[in-house]
Design an enzyme around this catalytic site. Structure first.
Site, PDB file in Angstrom:
ATOM      1  N   GLY A  93       0.823  -1.201   0.000  1.00 61.90           N
ATOM      2  CA  GLY A  93       0.000   0.000   0.000  1.00 61.90           C
ATOM      3  C   GLY A  93       0.855   1.249   0.000  1.00 61.90           C
ATOM      4  O   GLY A  93       0.531   2.264  -0.633  1.00 61.90           O
ATOM      5  N   ASP A 313      -0.287  -0.798  13.310  1.00 63.34           N
ATOM      6  CA  ASP A 313       0.403  -1.981  12.777  1.00 63.34           C
ATOM      7  C   ASP A 313       0.704  -3.022  13.859  1.00 63.34           C
ATOM      8  O   ASP A 313       0.985  -4.185  13.539  1.00 63.34           O
ATOM      9  CB  ASP A 313       1.715  -1.578  12.095  1.00 63.34           C
ATOM     10  CG  ASP A 313       1.468  -0.829  10.788  1.00 63.34           C
ATOM     11  OD1 ASP A 313       0.351  -0.909  10.248  1.00 63.34           O
ATOM     12  OD2 ASP A 313       2.404  -0.160  10.316  1.00 63.34           O
TER      13      ASP A 313
HETATM   14  C1  S3P Z   1       2.580   3.489   6.739  1.00 64.34           C
HETATM   15  C2  S3P Z   1       1.461   4.043   7.277  1.00 64.34           C
HETATM   16  C3  S3P Z   1       0.380   3.251   7.856  1.00 64.34           C
HETATM   17  C4  S3P Z   1       0.839   1.848   8.205  1.00 64.34           C
HETATM   18  C5  S3P Z   1       1.608   1.210   7.094  1.00 64.34           C
HETATM   19  C6  S3P Z   1       2.824   2.041   6.747  1.00 64.34           C
HETATM   20  C7  S3P Z   1       3.592   4.367   6.161  1.00 64.34           C
HETATM   21  O1  S3P Z   1      -0.685   3.161   6.928  1.00 64.34           O
HETATM   22  O2  S3P Z   1      -0.263   1.037   8.559  1.00 64.34           O
HETATM   23  O3  S3P Z   1       2.034  -0.094   7.468  1.00 64.34           O
HETATM   24  O4  S3P Z   1       4.735   3.937   5.917  1.00 64.34           O
HETATM   25  O5  S3P Z   1       3.283   5.550   5.941  1.00 64.34           O
HETATM   26  P1  S3P Z   1      -1.772   4.338   6.737  1.00 64.34           P
HETATM   27  O6  S3P Z   1      -1.111   5.485   6.125  1.00 64.34           O
HETATM   28  O7  S3P Z   1      -2.806   3.724   5.848  1.00 64.34           O
HETATM   29  O8  S3P Z   1      -2.299   4.624   8.112  1.00 64.34           O
END
Ligand code: S3P
Length: 430
Positions: A93, A313
């Site tokens: 993501g 997380d």
């Molecule tokens: C992350 C932000 C979080 C986290 C993901 C990593 C990042 O997600 O859960 O594992 O590196 O910016 P969200 O931005 O969807 O909260």
């Protein structure tokens, strides 16, 4: 691949862990558009960060190295080039959401996709602000990957994030790097600030006033040498194991302790954990230290409001730990958990029940009573790295051998996990 987990009678030793996933992504992406060479040490070995490197290579960026050390030849502002094919973000993501901010501003078009899990994760949260900046992006059913991005000149915006998300904040700031003028992002709850710290390290000027971050477009970014701290979210699995299993004493070296991530330590200490921080130092703007963790009787607690976002997380492994505490664990305000790599409320509760542990599923959280025993069981990772590792920890406290199916999922953030776990556990049964 399956992993068999035996009950452990202690977790003892001293370890260092792979580089932080969040920081590795950011260093690589910023290095790609900086001028000159960036050398990154202790780069994450996780597949997610390698998805980022793969996308950057496809965009014409020279990335050399192996293991944990990579050298990236920055191509400057106008240096990225159109990829020959579609960009593969894998399970990540962070890759798709953060890189899209840069892709939206390029003088060429891109298509970026991911695996089955990523294909179900919502992208409106980046499409909305990027759309306000003038970006042309089409998504499957208007909201899911793949994204077809028609690069264009972007205008700066002043954006208030509707959800606390460091990925969305980063996406907007990365897009803002290419816009002329000042881009601002205001967060409802302070999320991890690795982007702000990294951009400053590369030479950008940012103003941070309360929860509002302002960035001037087109800063001069210069390549540099960086070292990634070890990942606190990976450390969390070993910390939870050491806290749960009597006789444990564990030292984890060089862990990233950025205050926007270290709410984990305060929360654990608040529940009675014995954790000592040593050798605290600042490296490349990030706080780093050694953690010494000993077994302790834990009280249990409630995760809600801003704390939920700060621990998002770590909730899978905290849920496991919660079942072994005096009073149990309640998680609220966590609907974001439902749209992670899996629906982590469902996958956590499902695996807990397989182990004979009572757990109540709430629409936006869960309730796990305390003083429960783990029964050995066949457990599923559901293809989610944090579920695989959280339930390996549960298996260490079970009454016999457990099995984790699709255990290879751990490689998304921590390929060495099974090996490290094996070396740290001393099993009572042969
Ligand atoms: C992350 C932000 C979080 C986290 C993901 C990593 C990042 O997600 O859960 O594992 O590196 O910016 P969200 O931005 O969807 O909260």
């Amino acid at each position: 691949m399956q992993e068999r987990i035996l009950p452990a009678h202690s977790i003892t030793g001293s370890i260092s862990l792979p580089g932080d996933k969040s920081i590795s992504h950011r260093y690589a992406m910023i290095a790609a558009i900086a001028h000159g060479e960036t050398r990154i040490r202790n780069f994450s070995t996780g597949a997610d960060c390698h998805s980022t490197l793969g996308c950057l290579r496809a965009l014409g960026v020279e990335v050399e190295g192996s293991g944990t050390e990579f050298v990236i030849q920055g191509r400057g502002w106008n240096g990225l080039s159109k990829a020959a094919g579609d960009l593969d973000a894998g399970n990540s993501g962070s890759t798709i959401r953060m890189l899209s901010g840069m892709l939206a501003a390029q003088p060429f078009s891109s298509r970026i996709f991911g695996d089955e899990s990523l294909a179900r994760r919502p992208m409106q949260r980046i499409l909305e602000p990027l759309g306000q900046m003038g970006a042309h992006i089409t998504a499957r059913q208007g909201k899911f990957p793949p994204l077809a991005i028609e690069g264009t000149k972007l205008r700066p915006i002043d954006y208030v994030l509707p959800v606390p998300s460091a990925q969305v904040k980063t996406c907007v700031l990365f897009a803002g790097l290419f816009a002329e003028g000042e881009t601002s992002v205001t967060e409802p709850v302070r999320s991890r600030d690795h982007t702000e710290i990294a951009l400053r390290e590369f030479g950008a000027e940012l103003r941070v006033e309360r929860q509002r971050i302002t960035l001037a477009g087109r800063p001069a970014l210069a390549g540099r040498e960086l070292e990634v701290p070890s990942d606190l979210s990976s450390a969390a699995f070993f910390m939870a194991a050491a806290l749960m299993i009597p006789g444990s004493f564990l030292v984890i070296r060089g862990v990233g302790l950025n205050p926007t991530r270290s709410a984990l330590l305060d929360f654990l200490v608040g529940m009675g954990a014995r954790i000592r921080v040593a050798e605290l130092a600042r490296r490349n703007g990030e706080l780093v230290g050694d953690l010494e963790v000993s077994h302790a009787e834990m009280r249990g607690g409630v995760i809600e409001g801003g704390l939920t976002a700060a621990l998002i997380d770590e909730i899978p492994v905290l849920a496991v730990l919660g079942a072994a505490t005096e009073e149990g664990l309640t998680v609220k305000d966590a609907s974001e958990l439902r749209i992670k790599e899996t629906d982590r409320i469902r996958t956590v509760v499902d695996n807990l029940r397989r182990m004979g542990v009572a757990a109540e599923e709430l629409p936006d959280g869960m309730v796990i009573p305390g003083r429960q025993k783990f029964r050995a069981a066949e457990l599923e990772s559901f293809g989610d790295h944090r579920i695989a590792m959280a339930f390996a920890v549960a298996g260490l406290s079970a009454d016999g051998p457990s099995v984790i199916r699709e255990a290879e999922a751990a490689s998304v953030s921590f390929p060495e996990f099974w090996d490290r776990l094996g070396r740290l556990t001393a099993s009572p049964v042969p």
